[in-house]
Design a protein around this motif. Sequence first.
Motif, PDB file in Angstrom:
ATOM      1  N   PHE A 111       0.822  -1.213   0.000  1.00 46.93           N
ATOM      2  CA  PHE A 111       0.000   0.000   0.000  1.00 46.93           C
ATOM      3  C   PHE A 111       0.854   1.259   0.000  1.00 46.93           C
ATOM      4  O   PHE A 111       0.609   2.193  -0.768  1.00 46.93           O
ATOM      5  CB  PHE A 111      -0.940   0.000   1.206  1.00 46.93           C
ATOM      6  N   VAL A 112       1.868   1.308   0.851  1.00 47.63           N
ATOM      7  CA  VAL A 112       2.703   2.507   0.942  1.00 47.63           C
ATOM      8  C   VAL A 112       3.485   2.720  -0.356  1.00 47.63           C
ATOM      9  O   VAL A 112       3.556   3.842  -0.876  1.00 47.63           O
ATOM     10  CB  VAL A 112       3.651   2.438   2.164  1.00 47.63           C
ATOM     11  N   VAL A 113       4.034   1.651  -0.923  1.00 46.22           N
ATOM     12  CA  VAL A 113       4.793   1.782  -2.178  1.00 46.22           C
ATOM     13  C   VAL A 113       3.890   2.275  -3.304  1.00 46.22           C
ATOM     14  O   VAL A 113       4.209   3.240  -4.004  1.00 46.22           O
ATOM     15  CB  VAL A 113       5.459   0.437  -2.562  1.00 46.22           C
ATOM     16  N   VAL A 114       2.739   1.635  -3.477  1.00 36.41           N
ATOM     17  CA  VAL A 114       1.845   2.002  -4.580  1.00 36.41           C
ATOM     18  C   VAL A 114       1.280   3.406  -4.381  1.00 36.41           C
ATOM     19  O   VAL A 114       1.187   4.191  -5.329  1.00 36.41           O
ATOM     20  CB  VAL A 114       0.720   0.952  -4.728  1.00 36.41           C
ATOM     21  N   THR A 115       0.940   3.763  -3.166  1.00 42.77           N
ATOM     22  CA  THR A 115       0.393   5.093  -2.906  1.00 42.77           C
ATOM     23  C   THR A 115       1.436   6.176  -3.159  1.00 42.77           C
ATOM     24  O   THR A 115       1.135   7.207  -3.784  1.00 42.77           O
ATOM     25  CB  THR A 115      -0.139   5.204  -1.466  1.00 42.77           C
ATOM     26  N   MET A 116       2.650   5.960  -2.701  1.00 46.54           N
ATOM     27  CA  MET A 116       3.696   6.961  -2.923  1.00 46.54           C
ATOM     28  C   MET A 116       3.982   7.136  -4.410  1.00 46.54           C
ATOM     29  O   MET A 116       4.180   8.257  -4.873  1.00 46.54           O
ATOM     30  CB  MET A 116       4.967   6.583  -2.163  1.00 46.54           C
ATOM     31  N   ARG A 117       3.983   6.046  -5.154  1.00 44.27           N
ATOM     32  CA  ARG A 117       4.205   6.162  -6.592  1.00 44.27           C
ATOM     33  C   ARG A 117       3.018   6.825  -7.281  1.00 44.27           C
ATOM     34  O   ARG A 117       3.188   7.602  -8.217  1.00 44.27           O
ATOM     35  CB  ARG A 117       4.471   4.784  -7.203  1.00 44.27           C
ATOM     36  N   ALA A 118       1.812   6.549  -6.795  1.00 41.91           N
ATOM     37  CA  ALA A 118       0.613   7.131  -7.407  1.00 41.91           C
ATOM     38  C   ALA A 118       0.533   8.638  -7.197  1.00 41.91           C
ATOM     39  O   ALA A 118       0.030   9.352  -8.065  1.00 41.91           O
ATOM     40  CB  ALA A 118      -0.639   6.457  -6.852  1.00 41.91           C
ATOM     41  N   VAL A 119       1.017   9.116  -6.067  1.00 39.34           N
ATOM     42  CA  VAL A 119       0.958  10.556  -5.813  1.00 39.34           C
ATOM     43  C   VAL A 119       2.189  11.280  -6.348  1.00 39.34           C
ATOM     44  O   VAL A 119       2.304  12.491  -6.184  1.00 39.34           O
ATOM     45  CB  VAL A 119       0.742  10.884  -4.314  1.00 39.34           C
ATOM     46  N   GLY A 120       3.089  10.552  -6.988  1.00 36.84           N
ATOM     47  CA  GLY A 120       4.172  11.200  -7.705  1.00 36.84           C
ATOM     48  C   GLY A 120       5.530  11.199  -7.055  1.00 36.84           C
ATOM     49  O   GLY A 120       6.386  11.993  -7.436  1.00 36.84           O
ATOM     50  N   HIS A 121       5.785  10.322  -6.089  1.00 38.69           N
ATOM     51  CA  HIS A 121       7.116  10.277  -5.481  1.00 38.69           C
ATOM     52  C   HIS A 121       8.094   9.702  -6.499  1.00 38.69           C
ATOM     53  O   HIS A 121       7.894   8.614  -7.012  1.00 38.69           O
ATOM     54  CB  HIS A 121       7.103   9.407  -4.226  1.00 38.69           C
ATOM     55  N   PRO A 122       9.161  10.432  -6.795  1.00 35.28           N
ATOM     56  CA  PRO A 122      10.104   9.936  -7.806  1.00 35.28           C
ATOM     57  C   PRO A 122      11.064   8.904  -7.214  1.00 35.28           C
ATOM     58  O   PRO A 122      11.495   9.019  -6.078  1.00 35.28           O
ATOM     59  CB  PRO A 122      10.866  11.195  -8.217  1.00 35.28           C
ATOM     60  N   GLY A 123      11.371   7.924  -7.975  1.00 36.72           N
ATOM     61  CA  GLY A 123      12.387   6.964  -7.589  1.00 36.72           C
ATOM     62  C   GLY A 123      11.878   5.809  -6.755  1.00 36.72           C
ATOM     63  O   GLY A 123      11.150   5.995  -5.789  1.00 36.72           O
ATOM     64  N   TRP A 124      12.284   4.630  -7.152  1.00 32.78           N
ATOM     65  CA  TRP A 124      11.856   3.424  -6.456  1.00 32.78           C
ATOM     66  C   TRP A 124      12.630   3.199  -5.169  1.00 32.78           C
ATOM     67  O   TRP A 124      12.090   2.695  -4.197  1.00 32.78           O
ATOM     68  CB  TRP A 124      12.022   2.201  -7.369  1.00 32.78           C
TER      69      TRP A 124
END
Length: 160
Positions: A111-124
Amino acid sequence: MRPRDRVSVLWTGDRLLVLLFLILTIGYGAGALRLRDGLMSDVVGPRSFPLLLTGIALLLAIVFLYRALRDAETPRWRPAERLRDLVPLGLLFGYVLALQPFGYILSTLVFVVVTMRAVGHPGWRGTILFAVGLTAVTYLLFEHAFDVELPPGSLFAWLM
């Protein structure tokens, strides 16, 4: 600004949350009014603190809404942006559904990974490190410090 435009200003992100906060505060205040005064002769009873919080919250919410109506421009309707704003809500709903079968650790991590990527956090790398750290800290805090049993997951119950 026309009255119709003022209503459309309210239906934007943070203003909508303030309206929700205002409604919840009114409900909280109504509940506080139902509390009885204490039997002691103390001025501060069980009602005083909730009523004080209600007053402060109402004042802050009203000031924020006033400023929003006074200063805001009329937003243009952009359906794609509105749908994008709903993605975290859908992810939260999926997280709640995933807690029981997959357990707290796996569900929270994903959830945290997908949410951060969905809101635009750059970099894995940063996203995954943050997700692992947050999951580990909250798990340890709730399981050991607060003694709250978090769901292990029915799919992984055979491991326990």
